[in-house]
Scaffold this motif. Structure first.
Motif, PDB file in Angstrom:
ATOM      1  N   GLY A 342       0.906  -1.227   0.080  1.00 54.87           N
ATOM      2  CA  GLY A 342      -0.023  -0.011  -0.014  1.00 54.87           C
ATOM      3  C   GLY A 342       0.683   1.264  -0.102  1.00 54.87           C
ATOM      4  O   GLY A 342       0.378   2.184  -0.367  1.00 54.87           O
ATOM      5  N   GLU A 343       1.835   1.340   0.821  1.00 52.50           N
ATOM      6  CA  GLU A 343       2.684   2.406   0.621  1.00 52.50           C
ATOM      7  C   GLU A 343       3.460   2.632  -0.829  1.00 52.50           C
ATOM      8  O   GLU A 343       3.554   3.941  -1.082  1.00 52.50           O
ATOM      9  CB  GLU A 343       3.933   2.133   1.806  1.00 52.50           C
ATOM     10  N   HIS A 344       3.725   1.745  -1.582  1.00 55.85           N
ATOM     11  CA  HIS A 344       4.592   2.028  -2.642  1.00 55.85           C
ATOM     12  C   HIS A 344       3.597   1.965  -3.927  1.00 55.85           C
ATOM     13  O   HIS A 344       3.648   2.939  -4.755  1.00 55.85           O
ATOM     14  CB  HIS A 344       5.296   0.998  -2.818  1.00 55.85           C
ATOM     15  N   LEU A 345       2.265   1.366  -3.818  1.00 50.41           N
ATOM     16  CA  LEU A 345       1.431   1.325  -4.865  1.00 50.41           C
ATOM     17  C   LEU A 345       0.061   1.867  -4.612  1.00 50.41           C
ATOM     18  O   LEU A 345      -0.914   2.100  -5.597  1.00 50.41           O
ATOM     19  CB  LEU A 345       1.229  -0.393  -5.484  1.00 50.41           C
ATOM     20  N   GLY A 346      -0.131   2.304  -3.258  1.00 57.23           N
ATOM     21  CA  GLY A 346      -1.576   2.845  -3.013  1.00 57.23           C
ATOM     22  C   GLY A 346      -2.577   1.835  -2.341  1.00 57.23           C
ATOM     23  O   GLY A 346      -2.128   0.894  -2.395  1.00 57.23           O
ATOM     24  N   ASP A 347      -3.492   2.299  -1.735  1.00 54.58           N
ATOM     25  CA  ASP A 347      -4.393   1.490  -0.995  1.00 54.58           C
ATOM     26  C   ASP A 347      -5.214   0.547  -1.684  1.00 54.58           C
ATOM     27  O   ASP A 347      -5.648  -0.585  -1.402  1.00 54.58           O
ATOM     28  CB  ASP A 347      -5.153   2.488  -0.371  1.00 54.58           C
ATOM     29  N   GLN A 348      -5.593   0.852  -2.977  1.00 56.28           N
ATOM     30  CA  GLN A 348      -6.218  -0.093  -4.047  1.00 56.28           C
ATOM     31  C   GLN A 348      -5.461  -1.280  -4.328  1.00 56.28           C
ATOM     32  O   GLN A 348      -5.883  -2.459  -4.136  1.00 56.28           O
ATOM     33  CB  GLN A 348      -6.528   0.467  -5.164  1.00 56.28           C
ATOM     34  N   ALA A 349      -4.097  -1.185  -4.105  1.00 58.83           N
ATOM     35  CA  ALA A 349      -3.193  -2.467  -4.601  1.00 58.83           C
ATOM     36  C   ALA A 349      -3.358  -3.425  -3.200  1.00 58.83           C
ATOM     37  O   ALA A 349      -3.455  -4.448  -3.509  1.00 58.83           O
ATOM     38  CB  ALA A 349      -1.744  -1.924  -4.667  1.00 58.83           C
ATOM     39  N   ARG A 350      -3.443  -2.692  -2.024  1.00 59.53           N
ATOM     40  CA  ARG A 350      -3.423  -3.512  -0.768  1.00 59.53           C
ATOM     41  C   ARG A 350      -4.809  -4.355  -0.903  1.00 59.53           C
ATOM     42  O   ARG A 350      -4.847  -5.526  -0.411  1.00 59.53           O
ATOM     43  CB  ARG A 350      -3.401  -2.533   0.264  1.00 59.53           C
ATOM     44  N   VAL A 351      -5.894  -3.507  -1.253  1.00 55.44           N
ATOM     45  CA  VAL A 351      -7.165  -4.189  -1.209  1.00 55.44           C
ATOM     46  C   VAL A 351      -7.191  -5.437  -2.272  1.00 55.44           C
ATOM     47  O   VAL A 351      -7.688  -6.411  -1.790  1.00 55.44           O
ATOM     48  CB  VAL A 351      -8.230  -3.135  -1.627  1.00 55.44           C
ATOM     49  N   ASP A 352      -6.683  -5.143  -3.153  1.00 55.59           N
ATOM     50  CA  ASP A 352      -6.645  -6.352  -4.414  1.00 55.59           C
ATOM     51  C   ASP A 352      -5.816  -7.249  -3.885  1.00 55.59           C
ATOM     52  O   ASP A 352      -6.379  -8.458  -4.133  1.00 55.59           O
ATOM     53  CB  ASP A 352      -6.026  -5.662  -5.589  1.00 55.59           C
ATOM     54  N   ALA A 353      -4.886  -7.390  -3.281  1.00 54.46           N
ATOM     55  CA  ALA A 353      -3.862  -8.524  -3.041  1.00 54.46           C
ATOM     56  C   ALA A 353      -4.441  -9.010  -1.704  1.00 54.46           C
ATOM     57  O   ALA A 353      -4.599 -10.213  -1.428  1.00 54.46           O
ATOM     58  CB  ALA A 353      -2.571  -7.911  -2.349  1.00 54.46           C
ATOM     59  N   ARG A 354      -5.252  -8.109  -0.888  1.00 55.55           N
ATOM     60  CA  ARG A 354      -6.011  -8.923   0.151  1.00 55.55           C
ATOM     61  C   ARG A 354      -7.168  -9.788  -0.420  1.00 55.55           C
ATOM     62  O   ARG A 354      -7.269 -10.831   0.252  1.00 55.55           O
ATOM     63  CB  ARG A 354      -6.431  -7.930   1.284  1.00 55.55           C
ATOM     64  N   ALA A 355      -7.837  -9.211  -1.236  1.00 53.73           N
ATOM     65  CA  ALA A 355      -8.863  -9.907  -1.798  1.00 53.73           C
ATOM     66  C   ALA A 355      -8.472 -11.122  -2.340  1.00 53.73           C
ATOM     67  O   ALA A 355      -9.214 -12.234  -2.426  1.00 53.73           O
ATOM     68  CB  ALA A 355      -9.719  -9.140  -2.973  1.00 53.73           C
ATOM     69  N   LEU A 356      -7.390 -11.363  -3.148  1.00 58.16           N
ATOM     70  CA  LEU A 356      -6.706 -12.618  -3.559  1.00 58.16           C
ATOM     71  C   LEU A 356      -6.493 -13.616  -2.472  1.00 58.16           C
ATOM     72  O   LEU A 356      -6.666 -14.788  -2.614  1.00 58.16           O
ATOM     73  CB  LEU A 356      -5.562 -12.167  -4.499  1.00 58.16           C
ATOM     74  N   ALA A 357      -5.876 -12.928  -1.560  1.00 57.95           N
ATOM     75  CA  ALA A 357      -5.478 -13.894  -0.333  1.00 57.95           C
ATOM     76  C   ALA A 357      -6.817 -14.459   0.342  1.00 57.95           C
ATOM     77  O   ALA A 357      -6.714 -15.737   0.584  1.00 57.95           O
ATOM     78  CB  ALA A 357      -4.783 -13.060   0.925  1.00 57.95           C
ATOM     79  N   ASP A 358      -7.826 -13.539   0.352  1.00 55.60           N
ATOM     80  CA  ASP A 358      -9.177 -13.986   0.981  1.00 55.60           C
ATOM     81  C   ASP A 358      -9.538 -15.151   0.080  1.00 55.60           C
ATOM     82  O   ASP A 358     -10.182 -16.121   0.450  1.00 55.60           O
ATOM     83  CB  ASP A 358     -10.218 -12.870   0.934  1.00 55.60           C
ATOM     84  N   LEU A 359      -9.562 -14.834  -1.244  1.00 60.45           N
ATOM     85  CA  LEU A 359      -9.794 -16.111  -2.151  1.00 60.45           C
ATOM     86  C   LEU A 359      -9.351 -17.320  -2.201  1.00 60.45           C
ATOM     87  O   LEU A 359      -9.932 -18.276  -2.060  1.00 60.45           O
ATOM     88  CB  LEU A 359      -9.725 -15.578  -3.738  1.00 60.45           C
ATOM     89  N   GLN A 360      -7.977 -17.195  -2.022  1.00 63.66           N
ATOM     90  CA  GLN A 360      -7.323 -18.398  -1.788  1.00 63.66           C
ATOM     91  C   GLN A 360      -7.677 -19.015  -0.394  1.00 63.66           C
ATOM     92  O   GLN A 360      -7.677 -20.361  -0.267  1.00 63.66           O
ATOM     93  CB  GLN A 360      -5.733 -18.106  -1.607  1.00 63.66           C
ATOM     94  N   ARG A 361      -7.715 -18.310   0.599  1.00 60.61           N
ATOM     95  CA  ARG A 361      -8.124 -18.934   1.798  1.00 60.61           C
ATOM     96  C   ARG A 361      -9.765 -19.436   1.943  1.00 60.61           C
ATOM     97  O   ARG A 361      -9.760 -20.367   2.544  1.00 60.61           O
ATOM     98  CB  ARG A 361      -8.233 -17.699   3.092  1.00 60.61           C
TER      99      ARG A 361
END
Length: 654
Positions: A342-361
């Motif tokens: 999120g620090e380097h790419l913005g909050d939306q990147a953090r949200v996208d990565a978390r969504a992918l992690a939630d999908l895998q989980r």
């Protein structure tokens, strides 16, 4: 009391990602994974491919990795590391110009001698600053500029290793006494820090010493480390970044900067203390990247502290790229540093990565994958049911479109009603007994349950026992099926038929049989995950042998044989179990295949041949055997294969 009139204003949410954005569609994710598995990918690689590709409205790992590398490239492209050297050179030029101007106005031998001293200074900036250490400046402006060089070097060196130190020292420069006292406190802190790290490296318990150190010097560490280990981690990361910054400079720049560092605050003790600190940190954390470097080629000069932070950012971006690649053993989506992302790419990147992690989980939590006996990951029965539902839904849509009908959940008269009712169970398609259902609902409400209608209330009309069917679906798995794009349609057809039988015709017995050089009976999950293999041979004879075994095990069932193939038989099974291949087909192969069809015809089996492709030899063979056994021949398109197979099965059941 009068009620206050409240007014509300509504507008778009602009502070970060949309908090009401829909979650990742689990069903769509399973459809994509299933498609990749049916094309030959393993479930694990299919899941990884989905995470790399991303989902609708969610960037995948590949896109996030690309943005990380773009950010890294921009950091190097726009900046350069010699900002401190440039600033020192400019201050030195100002000092020498002011001194020469003052000496030029003096008509004395001493002034001429001093001019000769200035002309004889070393050509490199570091040597010139060192030689001027004992020079008696005649110009106050020149002396001030030279002192600024010393202060600048000290601030930059400390800023490399301690966050916010440069700004704190700059604010003290207006008061010389305060600034000197601050420098003395820093020297004392470095001495205490080196002593603490030396004891820690020697294996001593430094818990009490660390607490005393933080009480005395905690203002220099806004990160607030909790113990010596955390303090070492914090300092080692910045020290390693400072070393990488030096490694990234040219040899001339590096030598010049090292020479200048001895002049920091006009006292070499600071440089010596920092060198001792770096050596101890490197010994305590040898795993840090002390040897790396980065090529900066931009126009924006960075000071030593800024350059060190740029090197830290490069290290963080490199780590993020590795985490996003998920290519190392045991990689998990939880490994991704979401805060750094999120620090380097913005909050939306953090949200996208978390969504992918939630999908895998969520995929793992819902049991859509399971371990095979050999330890590999495979689709679970639950996942196969979901894929089957999607395949059957697609088939039903095609059947309805072909007949000009809409999808309907009404069932026709499959058998005569007996007059009895029973509770509805999953997969039942019989008509509801409405009076009995409403009575159950009223009785439940009278017992205190407020719900109007519940699925447990439903009762259906019982019908007479329908005839069973034993179905053998024989699918060609020779290489031509893969080569000509028939692999996935064949698997989706098997999925749809399996789903239909397991839900609506649960009394029927379906056997899936694959045939290439040899034939074998397979479970649905094995067929879905089957990979295409280069293998010559279309052994329909062996497949019919296995189909016959299945039909004979169900003597009370209506026998149904469905054959999906794109080539005439080119192999048959010998009595000793060896498969003989010959092209063009040998008489022995054709004779063995036709003989097995005759045996199954004797069992009153219903045959349907689904002919793929436009091979005239195959068409001639299929026409001959269909006339011989009274079977049907269907030449579907690949897109319509599933609809044709399901329609033919339903026709046969009727």
């Amino acid at each position: 009391m009068a009620r206050r009139d409240r007014r509300y204003a509504y507008g778009p949410y602009i502070d970060g990602p949309d908090p009401l954005a829909p979650p990742v569609d689990l069903r769509a994710a399973m459809d994509e994974i299933g498609r990749d598995v049916m094309e030959g990918a393993s479930p694990r690689s299919a899941l990884q491919e989905l995470l790399r590709r991303g989902m609708e409205n969610r960037r995948g790992l590949d896109e996030l990795t690309r943005e990380v590398w773009q950010r890294r490239s921009r950091l190097q492209r726009e900046n350069r590391l010699d900002g401190t050297l440039q600033e020192v050179r400019e201050l030195l030029r100002r000092a020498l110009d002011a001194e020469r101007d003052t000496l030029g106005r003096q008509d004395t031998d001493d002034a001429r001698f001093r001019e000769m001293q200035l002309d004889a200074l070393p050509s490199d900036t570091g040597g010139a600053v060192r030689e001027l250490d004992s020079y008696d400046w005649q110009s106050s402006d020149a002396r001030e500029a030279y002192e600024e060089i010393r202060d600048l070097l000290g601030r930059e060196m400390l800023d490399q290793r301690f966050a916010g130190m440069k700004q704190a020292l700059e604010s003290m420069q207006q008061n010389a006494d305060v600034a000197q006292a601050a420098v003395e406190r820093i020297r004392e802190m470095l001495d205490d820090l080196n002593n603490l790290l030396a004891n820690h490296a020697a294996g001593q318990d430094t818990g009490q010493q660390f607490q005393e150190f933080m009480q005395k010097h905690g203002e220099f560490f806004p990160e607030n480390p909790r113990n010596t280990e955390e303090l070492v981690d914090l300092l080692a990361q910045r020290a390693a970044a400072a070393q990488r910054m030096l490694n990234s400079m040219t040899p001339e720049q590096r030598a010049e900067l090292m020479e200048l560092s001895q002049q920091a605050f006009g006292d070499p003790r600071l440089a010596q203390a920092l060198a001792q600190l770096d050596a101890q940190l490197q010994g305590l954390r040898p795993g840090e990247d002390w040897d790396g470097q980065g090529r900066f080629r931009g126009d924006n000069p960075l000071g030593m502290g800024e350059a060190t932070r740029a090197m830290e950012q490069l290290g963080q971006l490199d780590a993020l790229a590795e985490q996003l690649s998920q290519s190392y053993p045991g990689a998990r989506m939880e490994d991704i540093d979401l805060d750094a992302l999120g620090e380097h790419l913005g909050d939306q990147a953090r949200v996208d990565a978390r969504a992918l992690a939630d999908l895998q989980r969520e995929l793992e939590r819902q049991g859509l994958f399971e371990r095979a006996p050999d330890g590999s990951l495979q689709l679970s029965p639950k996942a196969l049911r979901r894929l089957g539902e999607a395949a059957l839904r697609d088939v039903v849509d095609k059947i309805g479109a072909r007949r000009g009908e809409r999808e309907t959940h009404r069932s026709g008269a499959s058998a005569e009603a007996t007059g009895a009712t029973r509770p509805w169970a999953f997969g039942d398609t019989e008509a509801w007994n409405v009076p009995r259902t409403l009575l159950n609902a009223q009785l439940r409400q009278a017992a205190g349950d407020p719900r109007v209608l519940d699925v447990t209330d439903v009762e259906i009309v019982e019908t007479e026992q329908r005839s069973r069917a034993a179905v053998a679906l024989c699918v060609d798995t020779s290489w031509s099926m893969v080569q000509d794009g028939r692999w996935v349609p064949m698997k989706r057809t098997a999925l749809a038929l399996h789903q239909l039988i397991s839900t609506r015709f649960r009394g029927d017995d379906l056997k899936l049989i694959t045939f290439g050089r040899h034939a074998r009976s397979v479970e649905l999950g094995e067929l879905v995950g089957l990979e295409g293999v280069w293998e010559q041979g279309t052994n329909l004879h062996h497949a019919l042998l296995l189909a016959g075994q299945h039909l004979r095990r169900n003597p009370d069932a209506q026998p149904v044989v469905l054959v999906v193939t794109d080539g005439e038989p080119t192999a048959h099974l010998e009595p000793d179990g060896e498969a003989l291949f010959h092209w063009p087909p040998s008489r022995e192969t054709l004779r063995a295949t036709v003989a097995e069809i005759d045996r199954l015809t004797g069992l009153q089996a219903s045959f349907t041949f689904f002919m793929l492709g436009d091979d005239p030899r195959l068409a001639a063979f299929i026409d001959d055997v269909a006339r011989r056994c009274g079977g049907r021949v269907v030449a579907p398109t690949l897109d319509g294969l599933g609809a044709e197979v399901v329609s033919d099965y339903l026709r046969t059941r009727r």
